[in-house]
Design an enzyme around this catalytic site. Structure first.
Site, PDB file in Angstrom:
ATOM      1  N   LYS A   1      -1.723  -1.063  -5.755  1.00 22.60           N
ATOM      2  CA  LYS A   1      -2.701  -1.197  -6.776  1.00 22.60           C
ATOM      3  C   LYS A   1      -2.435  -0.355  -7.977  1.00 22.60           C
ATOM      4  CE  LYS A   1      -7.123  -2.461  -4.843  1.00 22.60           C
ATOM      5  NZ  LYS A   1      -8.248  -1.931  -4.369  1.00 22.60           N
TER       6      LYS A   1
ATOM      7  N   GLU B   1     -16.886  17.213   5.762  1.00 23.40           N
ATOM      8  CA  GLU B   1     -16.222  17.822   4.497  1.00 23.40           C
ATOM      9  C   GLU B   1     -16.656  17.890   3.191  1.00 23.40           C
ATOM     10  OE1 GLU B   1     -11.961  16.484   5.277  1.00 23.40           O
ATOM     11  OE2 GLU B   1     -11.569  18.529   6.161  1.00 23.40           O
TER      12      GLU B   1
ATOM     13  N   ALA C   1      -4.663  10.454   8.703  1.00 21.81           N
ATOM     14  CA  ALA C   1      -3.530  10.475   8.008  1.00 21.81           C
ATOM     15  C   ALA C   1      -2.236  11.135   8.822  1.00 21.81           C
ATOM     16  CB  ALA C   1      -3.465  11.828   6.915  1.00 21.81           C
ATOM     17  N   GLN C   2      -2.741  12.013   9.702  1.00 18.64           N
ATOM     18  CA  GLN C   2      -1.446  12.459  10.731  1.00 18.64           C
ATOM     19  C   GLN C   2      -1.178  11.366  11.619  1.00 18.64           C
ATOM     20  OE1 GLN C   2      -1.623  15.368  14.750  1.00 18.64           O
ATOM     21  NE2 GLN C   2      -3.435  15.217  13.656  1.00 18.64           N
TER      22      GLN C   2
ATOM     23  N   GLY D   1       0.958  -1.158  -0.123  1.00 13.24           N
ATOM     24  CA  GLY D   1       0.171   0.005  -0.219  1.00 13.24           C
ATOM     25  C   GLY D   1       0.778   1.156   0.065  1.00 13.24           C
ATOM     26  N   ALA D   2       0.772   2.112  -0.884  1.00  9.92           N
ATOM     27  CA  ALA D   2       1.548   3.388  -0.961  1.00  9.92           C
ATOM     28  C   ALA D   2       0.406   4.637  -0.791  1.00  9.92           C
ATOM     29  CB  ALA D   2       1.853   3.465  -2.522  1.00  9.92           C
TER      30      ALA D   2
HETATM   31  P1  FAD Z   1      -4.522   5.238   2.568  1.00 10.71           P
HETATM   32  O1  FAD Z   1      -3.875   6.704   2.384  1.00 10.71           O
HETATM   33  O2  FAD Z   1      -5.937   5.124   2.460  1.00 10.71           O
HETATM   34  O3  FAD Z   1      -3.658   4.315   1.616  1.00 10.71           O
HETATM   35  C1  FAD Z   1      -3.886   2.803   1.290  1.00 10.71           C
HETATM   36  C2  FAD Z   1      -3.293   2.690   0.028  1.00 10.71           C
HETATM   37  O4  FAD Z   1      -3.179   1.254  -0.294  1.00 10.71           O
HETATM   38  C3  FAD Z   1      -3.796   3.177  -1.398  1.00 10.71           C
HETATM   39  O5  FAD Z   1      -2.835   3.646  -2.143  1.00 10.71           O
HETATM   40  C4  FAD Z   1      -4.268   2.089  -2.010  1.00 10.71           C
HETATM   41  O6  FAD Z   1      -4.631   2.214  -3.379  1.00 10.71           O
HETATM   42  C5  FAD Z   1      -3.564   0.776  -1.482  1.00 10.71           C
HETATM   43  N1  FAD Z   1      -4.217  -0.263  -1.598  1.00 10.71           N
HETATM   44  C6  FAD Z   1      -5.411  -0.851  -1.103  1.00 10.71           C
HETATM   45  N2  FAD Z   1      -5.536  -2.003  -1.155  1.00 10.71           N
HETATM   46  C7  FAD Z   1      -4.731  -2.481  -2.124  1.00 10.71           C
HETATM   47  C8  FAD Z   1      -4.523  -3.712  -2.302  1.00 10.71           C
HETATM   48  N3  FAD Z   1      -5.363  -4.740  -2.354  1.00 10.71           N
HETATM   49  N4  FAD Z   1      -3.159  -4.016  -3.226  1.00 10.71           N
HETATM   50  C9  FAD Z   1      -2.533  -2.989  -3.249  1.00 10.71           C
HETATM   51  N5  FAD Z   1      -2.665  -1.707  -2.850  1.00 10.71           N
HETATM   52  C10 FAD Z   1      -3.664  -1.667  -2.162  1.00 10.71           C
HETATM   53  N6  FAD Z   1      -6.918  12.464   8.075  1.00 10.71           N
HETATM   54  C11 FAD Z   1      -6.318  13.366   8.535  1.00 10.71           C
HETATM   55  O7  FAD Z   1      -5.162  13.173   9.364  1.00 10.71           O
HETATM   56  N7  FAD Z   1      -6.562  14.633   8.355  1.00 10.71           N
HETATM   57  C12 FAD Z   1      -7.468  14.963   7.369  1.00 10.71           C
HETATM   58  O8  FAD Z   1      -7.871  16.266   6.946  1.00 10.71           O
HETATM   59  C13 FAD Z   1      -8.418  13.914   6.818  1.00 10.71           C
HETATM   60  N8  FAD Z   1      -9.320  14.018   5.944  1.00 10.71           N
HETATM   61  C14 FAD Z   1      -9.811  13.112   5.214  1.00 10.71           C
HETATM   62  C15 FAD Z   1     -10.808  13.291   4.344  1.00 10.71           C
HETATM   63  C16 FAD Z   1     -11.327  12.031   3.613  1.00 10.71           C
HETATM   64  C17 FAD Z   1     -12.562  12.353   2.339  1.00 10.71           C
HETATM   65  C18 FAD Z   1     -11.253  10.945   4.085  1.00 10.71           C
HETATM   66  C19 FAD Z   1     -11.834   9.577   3.283  1.00 10.71           C
HETATM   67  C20 FAD Z   1     -10.335  10.430   5.214  1.00 10.71           C
HETATM   68  C21 FAD Z   1      -9.624  11.588   5.570  1.00 10.71           C
HETATM   69  N9  FAD Z   1      -8.700  11.475   6.840  1.00 10.71           N
HETATM   70  C22 FAD Z   1      -7.822  12.645   7.288  1.00 10.71           C
HETATM   71  C23 FAD Z   1      -8.289  10.128   7.140  1.00 10.71           C
HETATM   72  C24 FAD Z   1      -7.021   9.649   6.628  1.00 10.71           C
HETATM   73  O9  FAD Z   1      -7.218   9.776   4.988  1.00 10.71           O
HETATM   74  C25 FAD Z   1      -6.744   8.125   6.480  1.00 10.71           C
HETATM   75  O10 FAD Z   1      -6.529   8.316   7.791  1.00 10.71           O
HETATM   76  C26 FAD Z   1      -5.305   7.921   5.789  1.00 10.71           C
HETATM   77  O11 FAD Z   1      -5.377   7.876   4.523  1.00 10.71           O
HETATM   78  C27 FAD Z   1      -4.838   6.515   6.293  1.00 10.71           C
HETATM   79  O12 FAD Z   1      -3.575   6.218   5.705  1.00 10.71           O
HETATM   80  P2  FAD Z   1      -3.199   5.007   5.173  1.00 10.71           P
HETATM   81  O13 FAD Z   1      -1.813   4.905   4.598  1.00 10.71           O
HETATM   82  O14 FAD Z   1      -3.555   3.892   6.145  1.00 10.71           O
HETATM   83  O15 FAD Z   1      -3.948   4.545   4.047  1.00 10.71           O
HETATM   84  P1  NAD Z   2     -16.643   8.483  11.353  1.00 10.90           P
HETATM   85  O1  NAD Z   2     -16.757   6.967  11.985  1.00 10.90           O
HETATM   86  O2  NAD Z   2     -15.813   9.261  12.143  1.00 10.90           O
HETATM   87  O3  NAD Z   2     -17.998   8.944  11.132  1.00 10.90           O
HETATM   88  C1  NAD Z   2     -19.123   8.183  10.826  1.00 10.90           C
HETATM   89  C2  NAD Z   2     -20.450   9.005  11.237  1.00 10.90           C
HETATM   90  O4  NAD Z   2     -21.513   8.094  10.954  1.00 10.90           O
HETATM   91  C3  NAD Z   2     -20.555   9.050  12.817  1.00 10.90           C
HETATM   92  O5  NAD Z   2     -20.826  10.189  13.381  1.00 10.90           O
HETATM   93  C4  NAD Z   2     -21.723   7.996  13.013  1.00 10.90           C
HETATM   94  O6  NAD Z   2     -22.374   8.436  14.150  1.00 10.90           O
HETATM   95  C5  NAD Z   2     -22.521   8.207  11.759  1.00 10.90           C
HETATM   96  N1  NAD Z   2     -23.255   7.143  11.482  1.00 10.90           N
HETATM   97  C6  NAD Z   2     -23.036   5.634  11.578  1.00 10.90           C
HETATM   98  N2  NAD Z   2     -23.904   4.640  11.182  1.00 10.90           N
HETATM   99  C7  NAD Z   2     -25.015   5.457  10.876  1.00 10.90           C
HETATM  100  C8  NAD Z   2     -26.330   5.322  10.461  1.00 10.90           C
HETATM  101  N3  NAD Z   2     -26.826   4.098  10.429  1.00 10.90           N
HETATM  102  N4  NAD Z   2     -27.294   6.349  10.297  1.00 10.90           N
HETATM  103  C9  NAD Z   2     -26.629   7.478  10.362  1.00 10.90           C
HETATM  104  N5  NAD Z   2     -25.446   7.971  10.956  1.00 10.90           N
HETATM  105  C10 NAD Z   2     -24.572   6.877  11.220  1.00 10.90           C
HETATM  106  O7  NAD Z   2     -16.100   8.097   9.734  1.00 10.90           O
HETATM  107  P2  NAD Z   2     -15.400   9.263   8.916  1.00 10.90           P
HETATM  108  O8  NAD Z   2     -16.029  10.536   9.104  1.00 10.90           O
HETATM  109  O9  NAD Z   2     -15.391   8.665   7.652  1.00 10.90           O
HETATM  110  O10 NAD Z   2     -14.073   9.424   9.485  1.00 10.90           O
HETATM  111  C11 NAD Z   2     -13.035   8.448   9.297  1.00 10.90           C
HETATM  112  C12 NAD Z   2     -11.741   8.807  10.156  1.00 10.90           C
HETATM  113  O11 NAD Z   2     -10.980   9.615   9.247  1.00 10.90           O
HETATM  114  C13 NAD Z   2     -11.798   9.511  11.497  1.00 10.90           C
HETATM  115  O12 NAD Z   2     -10.782   9.021  12.286  1.00 10.90           O
HETATM  116  C14 NAD Z   2     -11.596  10.807  11.211  1.00 10.90           C
HETATM  117  O13 NAD Z   2     -11.113  11.726  12.207  1.00 10.90           O
HETATM  118  C15 NAD Z   2     -11.052  11.031   9.924  1.00 10.90           C
HETATM  119  N6  NAD Z   2     -10.929  12.067   9.193  1.00 10.90           N
HETATM  120  C16 NAD Z   2     -10.350  13.140   9.646  1.00 10.90           C
HETATM  121  C17 NAD Z   2     -10.574  14.420   8.736  1.00 10.90           C
HETATM  122  C18 NAD Z   2     -10.003  15.623   9.242  1.00 10.90           C
HETATM  123  O14 NAD Z   2      -9.232  15.643  10.080  1.00 10.90           O
HETATM  124  N7  NAD Z   2     -10.334  16.708   8.564  1.00 10.90           N
HETATM  125  C19 NAD Z   2     -11.593  14.344   7.706  1.00 10.90           C
HETATM  126  C20 NAD Z   2     -12.192  12.983   7.250  1.00 10.90           C
HETATM  127  C21 NAD Z   2     -11.920  12.035   7.890  1.00 10.90           C
END
Ligand code: FAD
Ligand code: NAD
Length: 402
Positions: free
Chosen positions: A38, A170, A315-316, A10-11
């Protein structure tokens, strides 16, 4: 003796940053490094809500791996991981097999649907570049269909977002910015469009700072987001959702599920013991029972010893885990002692779309509006800098305030 082979799966944030740190610590004579992903690109998962709403181009949210990782030092394998066999020290890929001495699993998250009927089949999810780009295209198609139909159904313009965690909030923020643009493009009255965010808890962003939650809710409502709080989604259908105890049906042609995440299912399928969908790792980030397997990012729970609860997956934390994981692999190879992971929480800042944002930094200092948005851009650009230096920031960065 042959040199040890480190395989990273995973990258994402965890995989990329661990690879970078290993390249700094180990010479080519010390170890062979293999990174499997992937795709041949790395994407910014934290920008995917923008890709899904169509407020940034998908290409801006991704970087070719070979542009930031020297392929002469690291073997980059573009393939899909299918199974890990930790007892045999092997990984099965779609197109082959790899053996390893040390394994780093950073395969990220999948949507968790908690068994809600129809959710896996009918709801879209913000999970990868491909899935997010699909949501963008799907949304635009609803506008085009509405515009071109003789008697268009109202639900073509209802956008349901399930869950008001950070991802849901967001995303609706980006939608609030994008919808007026689509209305203009397709000659649609803005009053016909509904963005409905449904949350089971009585508040958005449950557990987050109350002032910031209030601010976020007002900001989003002012831009036309409707909240249905204290409302559990019970079922997801092709044309809407069933919510609450009275089983109210809300019709919509677009349902995006942001109700929760779990670790990549490959971990469970490979026999690792899961707690609430993830592996509870030891304090040195290794999988319990395996001295050579590190599990990072959204695949792992890391315990906060003070609260006795795991840190939220972000991500942090994934980036910080990468430092400790690389140091510990270096220690295992060189026979020195391993480090314990401790999380240095730098705060949480969330975008609310356009110029809007809010969050906390430096042990609770609250930021609102444009200053929060600028901080969010600084956080995004800092990561780009760590990944690819000033050149990458100039190419993909968000250094402009909006
Ligand atoms: P990822 O960054 O998801 O990377 C996983 C990698 O594995 C990907 O490159 C994928 O292609 C690869 N992969 C998956 N399956 C396979 C497979 N079978 N074979 C090969 N490769 C594979 N966190 C924050 O701290 N601040 C934020 O502002 C924030 N905003 C977010 C906004 C959104 C919309 C979302 C969805 C999440 C956000 N998060 C944020 C949470 C954060 O993105 C995740 O916690 C973080 O990406 C986790 O990093 P990771 O390296 O574990 O996985
Ligand atoms: P989450 O689990 O944090 O939030 C899911 C929400 O869905 C919860 O509030 C929960 O009560 C609600 N929910 C669950 N089942 C439900 C149902 N049946 N009906 C209605 N509501 C329901 O998931 P997420 O928002 O995807 O976040 C995942 C992780 O990524 C968290 O750790 C979050 O902190 C992180 N993240 C961080 C940022 C940021 O720092 N800016 C942005 C995005 C995600």
């Amino acid at each position: 003796m042959s040199k040890p082979k480190i395989v990273l799966l995973g990258a994402g944030y965890a995989g990329m940053m661990t690879t970078k740190r290993l390249m700094q610590k180990l010479s080519i004579e010390d170890a062979e490094i293999v990174l499997v992903n992937k795709h041949n690109y790395h994407y910014q998962t934290t920008w995917l809500h923008e890709v899904a709403a169509g407020t940034i181009d998908p290409n801006r949210a991704r970087v070719m791996i070979s542009d930031v990782i020297n392929p002469n030092r690291v073997t980059i394998v573009e393939d899909t991981v299918e199974k890990i066999m930790p007892d045999q020290k092997k990984v099965a890929l779609k197109n082959g097999e790899l053996d390893y001495d040390y394994l780093v699993v950073g395969l990220g998250f999948e949507k968790a649907t908690f068994g809600i009927p129809g959710m896996a089949e009918h709801a879209l999810s913000i999970q990868s570049i491909d899935k997010s780009r699909y949501i963008r295209d799907h949304i635009e198609y609803q506008f085009s269909s509405y515009h071109n139909a003789e008697n268009p159904k109202e639900e073509l313009l209802t956008f349901i977002v399930g869950g008001s965690g950070f991802t849901g909030i967001e995303f609706v923020g980006e939608l609030a910015e994008k919808i007026p643009e689509l209305c203009k493009k397709y000659d649609v009255d803005r009053n016909k469009v509904r963005i409905v965010n449904i949350e089971a808890a009585p508040t958005i962003l449950p557990g987050f700072d109350e002032d910031l939650v209030k601010y976020a809710r007002r900001s989003l409502e002012d831009r036309g987001v409707e909240f249905k709080l204290g409302t559990m989604i019970k079922e997801c259908k092709a044309d809407g959702v069933i919510v609450g105890d009275d089983k109210e049906e809300i019709k919509a042609a677009t349902i995006v599920w942001t109700g929760g995440v779990q670790a990549n299912s490959i971990l469970g399928e490979s026999g690792f013991e899961l707690t609430k969908g993830k592996v509870n790792v030891d304090s040195d980030l290794r999988a319990p029972g395996y001295e050579d397997v590190f599990i990072l990012g959204d695949c792992a729970w890391v315990m906060n010893k003070e609260s006795g609860r795991p840190y939220p997956p972000t991500a942090q934390i994934a980036i910080q885990e990468a430092d400790v994981c690389a140091a510990n692999i270096d220690a295992l190879i060189k026979g020195t002692s391993l480090k314990e992971f401790t999380f240095d929480n730098k705060g949480t800042v969330a975008s609310l779309g356009g110029r809007h944002a809010m969050g906390t930094i430096f042990e609770g200092k609250k930021l609102y509006g444009l200053s929060a948005k600028m901080m969010k851009h600084v956080i995004d650009d800092r990561y780009l800098f760590m990944l690819g230096g000033a050149g990458l920031v100039l190419k993909k960065g968000k250094f402009k305030p909006f």
